[in-house]
Design a protein around this motif. Structure first.
Motif, PDB file in Angstrom:
ATOM      1  N   ASP A  82       0.904  -1.357   0.061  1.00 20.02           N
ATOM      2  CA  ASP A  82       0.098   0.058   0.137  1.00 20.02           C
ATOM      3  C   ASP A  82       0.944   1.174  -0.011  1.00 20.02           C
ATOM      4  OD1 ASP A  82      -3.164   0.816   0.405  1.00 20.02           O
ATOM      5  OD2 ASP A  82      -1.475   2.200   1.575  1.00 20.02           O
ATOM      6  N   TYR A  83       1.929   1.069   0.815  1.00 20.26           N
ATOM      7  CA  TYR A  83       2.863   2.438   0.839  1.00 20.26           C
ATOM      8  C   TYR A  83       3.552   2.427  -0.507  1.00 20.26           C
ATOM      9  CZ  TYR A  83       7.333   4.613   1.852  1.00 20.26           C
ATOM     10  OH  TYR A  83       8.457   5.417   2.033  1.00 20.26           O
ATOM     11  N   ILE A  84       3.845   1.581  -1.238  1.00 17.75           N
ATOM     12  CA  ILE A  84       4.462   1.478  -2.533  1.00 17.75           C
ATOM     13  C   ILE A  84       3.369   2.253  -3.403  1.00 17.75           C
ATOM     14  CG2 ILE A  84       5.541   0.378  -4.777  1.00 17.75           C
ATOM     15  CD1 ILE A  84       6.860  -1.632  -2.465  1.00 17.75           C
ATOM     16  N   ALA A  85       2.105   1.566  -3.579  1.00 12.13           N
ATOM     17  CA  ALA A  85       1.095   2.022  -4.502  1.00 12.13           C
ATOM     18  C   ALA A  85       0.748   3.572  -3.970  1.00 12.13           C
ATOM     19  CB  ALA A  85      -0.078   1.269  -4.254  1.00 12.13           C
ATOM     20  N   THR A  86       0.597   4.069  -2.934  1.00 16.09           N
ATOM     21  CA  THR A  86       0.463   5.257  -2.688  1.00 16.09           C
ATOM     22  C   THR A  86       1.438   6.512  -3.004  1.00 16.09           C
ATOM     23  OG1 THR A  86      -0.815   4.606  -0.564  1.00 16.09           O
ATOM     24  CG2 THR A  86      -0.153   6.778  -0.709  1.00 16.09           C
ATOM     25  N   TYR A  87       2.739   6.196  -2.866  1.00 22.47           N
ATOM     26  CA  TYR A  87       3.868   7.034  -3.070  1.00 22.47           C
ATOM     27  C   TYR A  87       4.664   6.790  -4.179  1.00 22.47           C
ATOM     28  CZ  TYR A  87       2.287   8.991   1.308  1.00 22.47           C
ATOM     29  OH  TYR A  87       1.410   9.604   2.115  1.00 22.47           O
ATOM     30  N   ILE A 146       9.027  12.186  -0.759  1.00 23.79           N
ATOM     31  CA  ILE A 146       8.689  12.299   0.453  1.00 23.79           C
ATOM     32  C   ILE A 146       9.513  12.571   1.711  1.00 23.79           C
ATOM     33  CG2 ILE A 146       6.536  11.051  -0.418  1.00 23.79           C
ATOM     34  CD1 ILE A 146       7.634   8.799   1.668  1.00 23.79           C
ATOM     35  N   THR A 147       8.862  12.908   2.755  1.00 26.82           N
ATOM     36  CA  THR A 147       9.630  13.297   3.851  1.00 26.82           C
ATOM     37  C   THR A 147       9.341  12.298   4.889  1.00 26.82           C
ATOM     38  OG1 THR A 147       7.852  14.647   5.004  1.00 26.82           O
ATOM     39  CG2 THR A 147       9.613  15.780   3.685  1.00 26.82           C
ATOM     40  N   THR A 148       9.995  12.145   5.973  1.00 21.06           N
ATOM     41  CA  THR A 148       9.696  11.106   7.090  1.00 21.06           C
ATOM     42  C   THR A 148       8.611  11.224   7.647  1.00 21.06           C
ATOM     43  OG1 THR A 148      12.189  11.013   7.649  1.00 21.06           O
ATOM     44  CG2 THR A 148      10.626  10.442   9.302  1.00 21.06           C
ATOM     45  N   GLU A 149       8.037  12.605   7.770  1.00 22.98           N
ATOM     46  CA  GLU A 149       6.663  12.839   8.433  1.00 22.98           C
ATOM     47  C   GLU A 149       5.667  12.365   7.632  1.00 22.98           C
ATOM     48  OE1 GLU A 149       4.262  16.773  10.110  1.00 22.98           O
ATOM     49  OE2 GLU A 149       6.039  17.280   9.023  1.00 22.98           O
ATOM     50  N   ILE A 150       5.759  12.474   6.045  1.00 24.72           N
ATOM     51  CA  ILE A 150       4.741  11.919   5.308  1.00 24.72           C
ATOM     52  C   ILE A 150       4.566  10.604   5.369  1.00 24.72           C
ATOM     53  CG2 ILE A 150       4.092  11.858   2.802  1.00 24.72           C
ATOM     54  CD1 ILE A 150       5.426  14.538   2.479  1.00 24.72           C
ATOM     55  N   HIS A 153       1.094   8.284   6.926  1.00 22.12           N
ATOM     56  CA  HIS A 153       0.799   7.186   5.997  1.00 22.12           C
ATOM     57  C   HIS A 153       0.733   5.936   6.488  1.00 22.12           C
ATOM     58  CE1 HIS A 153       0.948   3.745   3.234  1.00 22.12           C
ATOM     59  NE2 HIS A 153      -0.047   4.191   2.814  1.00 22.12           N
ATOM     60  N   LEU A 154       1.568   5.573   7.548  1.00 20.39           N
ATOM     61  CA  LEU A 154       1.789   4.535   8.371  1.00 20.39           C
ATOM     62  C   LEU A 154       0.754   4.094   9.242  1.00 20.39           C
ATOM     63  CD1 LEU A 154       3.692   1.816   9.272  1.00 20.39           C
ATOM     64  CD2 LEU A 154       4.569   3.360  10.923  1.00 20.39           C
ATOM     65  N   TYR A 155       0.424   5.433  10.143  1.00 22.51           N
ATOM     66  CA  TYR A 155      -0.724   5.598  10.916  1.00 22.51           C
ATOM     67  C   TYR A 155      -2.179   5.316  10.375  1.00 22.51           C
ATOM     68  CZ  TYR A 155       1.534   6.285  15.702  1.00 22.51           C
ATOM     69  OH  TYR A 155       2.311   6.216  16.785  1.00 22.51           O
ATOM     70  N   ALA A 156      -2.140   5.894   9.169  1.00 29.94           N
ATOM     71  CA  ALA A 156      -3.528   6.004   8.459  1.00 29.94           C
ATOM     72  C   ALA A 156      -3.846   4.637   8.191  1.00 29.94           C
ATOM     73  CB  ALA A 156      -3.467   6.952   7.413  1.00 29.94           C
ATOM     74  N   TYR A 157      -2.771   4.014   7.590  1.00 32.79           N
ATOM     75  CA  TYR A 157      -2.990   2.469   7.166  1.00 32.79           C
ATOM     76  C   TYR A 157      -3.334   1.822   8.216  1.00 32.79           C
ATOM     77  CZ  TYR A 157      -2.158  -2.178   5.279  1.00 32.79           C
ATOM     78  OH  TYR A 157      -2.474  -3.608   4.795  1.00 32.79           O
TER      79      TYR A 157
END
Length: 643
Positions: free
Chosen positions: A422-427, A432-436, A440-444
């Motif tokens: 999902d991370y790969i598909a999204t970005y 991106i930055t570490t914050e982004i 995303h990790l939290y949102a997933y």
């Protein structure tokens, strides 16, 4: 979207390049590239009055905007790290969304760090010169005027005239790769125009060129795969290169696709470079550069290819916004590399790689004891600070261990790998930055696990991992020791024998190593190095007599052996031998330009005989890549401007 890149003077947040068209001629006699870079730019804001490009040691000969020559462009003062800002006024202010073309005519110069022109004597065949580039992290501005930040991703096309075969980090349009070398013309004499296209947006640090007497041999690609793969090298190395990489490369790439999704660059070729190449590999799209030190003759070092091809998703696909977030490239790539080792080989292989990486991490953290900010995952670079100074195993292995810790905290691979997809598909395609990434990790996991997974994520000490210094990891990590145990047991036996003064009473045999592979032998040597008390000199002489570490052709083993003995009572016996090895005035006959090997050996030599370390470096300085020259000099306390 993110804070500005501290290593770029360009105004990429106001106006950014979408596509570059290069028209180049490689001049081997004068060791320069001459030509044009035409930028198709799109304004990101209103009232943009100029486009600013990063350059370094480039001679700017002319500029056109929208096809019309402009005379009032300016080249700013030279900054030691960031180079000179090329400011191009626009004929009218641009509004957000509008497009404009800027063509820059220029030539490179000998002072730049991106290009290394080798004399024919520095190549394997010793018949033709050679050229290769290294643009990461901030050296693309030495190759071409660009907005030299990973926050800008561009497509590019190129036309390159050369009397030697040319390779780029793009797809070959003509002449065909699998046709006659140099389009059937006379290599070294006839000029051929090479056409390339890179349709997938990439950051400027992935611009790459190589030119020399190069041949190609294709690999067999698994059925159903639409990409192509093969190896390029000088003719003298082709048989060894093809044998070393042909069995595993395409199966590694297919395995990576199973985890990360389709490979997007169409071609995955390897280029085996001359020995001055300063890295193990460089993940240039379509064309991974690799060091000839990987040609071990037993395929024991091909796992480096797993690392480099994994960058196709992490780095080349999802890119760090700027140098402060470099761990998003290397930490992720190293983590997935080890997951692939588990899938391709076994969990024990993942564990062994982690153990070797952990030792390298501890060494790197200790090296930065006086520069603790470089021990952090997210490095707060000052404006204009050189990111090369922070280059180490920290973003690789601290980053990989951080992701392993998150994986374990969340419940293991079966929970974590769906998130990875999902991370790969999204970005994919974004910078991106570490914050982004963290958001995303939290949102997933809020969506796929709810409060249980959020509570698990909240249990992680984010500040310690990302923003704190230290000589070790924030958490004690456990690894699979199955493959490490036999190596450690042999090392422990040697250590326990250190009080036996009569060497003839030792019961070690050359066959002790028979059941240890190359990585286990590396762990054996690292274990010996880790003890508080080094082995006595007679023991080390006996160890080398039995195991022939000082004669092995494996650079991975040889440099660990020198690291061990140069910290012992036997140091003065081995220091000249180590000096000869690192600059290739020994039986190998090859300089060890890979910084993983040359920098630690020079540092270790310096502690034994500083004058010898300096004289050895001075003797062979120009054979090392400019980046390696600068960092070795830094390690030895030298000023390269002084001779």
């Amino acid at each position: 979207m993110h804070d500005a890149d501290p290593t770029s003077q360009s105004n990429y947040l106001q106006i950014a390049t979408n596509h570059i068209t290069f028209d180049w001629t490689v001049d081997f006699d004068n060791k320069v590239i001459i030509g044009t870079a035409t930028h198709d730019l799109v304004a990101k804001a209103d009232e943009v009055s100029e486009a600013i490009f990063d350059t370094s040691y480039l001679h700017i000969e002319g500029v056109k905007v929208g096809g019309n020559a402009v005379q009032d462009f300016t080249l700013g003062p030279k900054h030691e790290v960031m180079g000179s800002a090329l400011r191009v006024p626009l004929p009218r202010t641009a509004s957000a969304g509008s497009s404009i073309s800027v063509e820059i005519t220029y030539r490179t110069t000998a002072n730049g760090t991106a290009l290394q022109f080798l004399e024919k004597e520095q190549t394997q065949g010793k018949s033709f010169p050679f050229l290769f580039s290294q643009c990461q992290p901030t050296h693309a501005r030495d190759l071409a005027p660009v907005q030299d930040t990973p926050s800008v991703k561009v497509t590019y096309s190129a036309s390159v005239r050369s009397v030697l075969p040319v390779l780029l980090s793009a797809r070959r349009v003509s002449p065909p790769s699998d046709g006659p070398a140099h389009d059937g013309k006379v290599i070294g004499k006839d000029e051929v125009v090479y056409m390339y296209d890179q349709p997938t947006p990439i950051p400027s640090y992935l611009l790459a060129i190589a030119a020399g007497n190069l041949q190609y041999q294709p690999f067999q690609v698994p059925e159903g795969k639409l990409w192509k793969s093969g190896v390029w090298s000088e003719p003298e190395l082709m048989a060894d290169s093809f044998w070393e990489f042909s069995r595993d490369t395409t199966s590694f790439l297919a395995a990576a696709e199973d985890i990360a999704g389709p490979y997007q660059f169409g071609v995955y070729d390897l280029l085996v470079l001359p020995p001055s190449f300063p890295y193990g590999g460089m993940e240039n799209p379509c064309l991974t550069f690799v060091t000839p030190t990987l040609l071990a003759g037993d395929r024991s070092l091909t796992d480096v290819v797993i690392h480099e091809l994994t960058h196709s998703w992490f780095g080349n696909g999802i890119t760090h916004a700027h140098a402060s977030h470099f761990w998003l490239n290397e930490g992720w790539t190293t983590y997935i590399e080890r997951v692939l080792l588990q899938i391709i080989h076994s969990p024990a292989h993942r564990g062994l790689s982690s153990i070797i990486g952990y030792k390298a991490l501890l060494d790197a953290l200790a090296l930065f004891e006086d520069k603790p900010k470089y021990q952090k995952l997210v490095v707060d670079f000052d404006y204009g600070e050189n990111p090369d100074s922070a280059y180490s195993r920290v973003p690789y292995d601290k980053g990989a261990n951080f992701l392993l810790h998150i994986e374990r905290t969340l419940g293991g691979l079966e929970v974590f790998l769906p998130y990875v997809k999902d991370y790969i598909a999204t970005y994919m395609g974004h910078s991106i930055t570490t914050e982004i990434w963290k958001n995303h990790l939290y949102a997933y996991f809020q969506k796929n696990g709810g409060e249980v997974k959020i509570k698990a994520l909240n249990s992680i000490n984010w500040d310690a991992w990302l923003h704190q210094s230290g000589l070790d990891l924030p958490v004690k990590m456990e690894y699979d020791l199955t493959l490490a145990n036999p190596a450690n047991a042999l090392a422990d036996r040697w250590y326990e024998s250190r009080h036996t003064m009569d060497i003839s009473k030792l019961d070690f045999k050359a066959s002790d190593l028979d059941n240890l592979d190359a990585n286990q032998r590396a762990v054996f040597l690292e274990r010996l190095e880790s003890y508080n008390e080094s082995l006595p000199a007679p023991h080390l002489f006996h160890l080398d007599k039995l195991y022939s570490f000082s004669k092995t052709l494996s650079a991975e083993i040889r440099f660990r052996f020198y690291n061990l003995v140069l910290k012992s009572q036997a140091a003065k016996h081995f220091v000249q031998e180590a000096a000869n090895w690192v600059i290739g005035v020994d039986a190998t006959g090859v300089i060890k330009g890979r910084m993983k090997f040359c920098r630690p050996v020079f540092r270790a030599m310096s502690k034994v005989d500083h004058d010898l370390a300096i004289s050895t470096f001075r003797q062979a300085q120009t054979q090392f890549h400019p980046i390696a020259q600068s960092l070795i000099a830094q390690d030895l306390g030298l000023n390269l401007a002084e001779r």
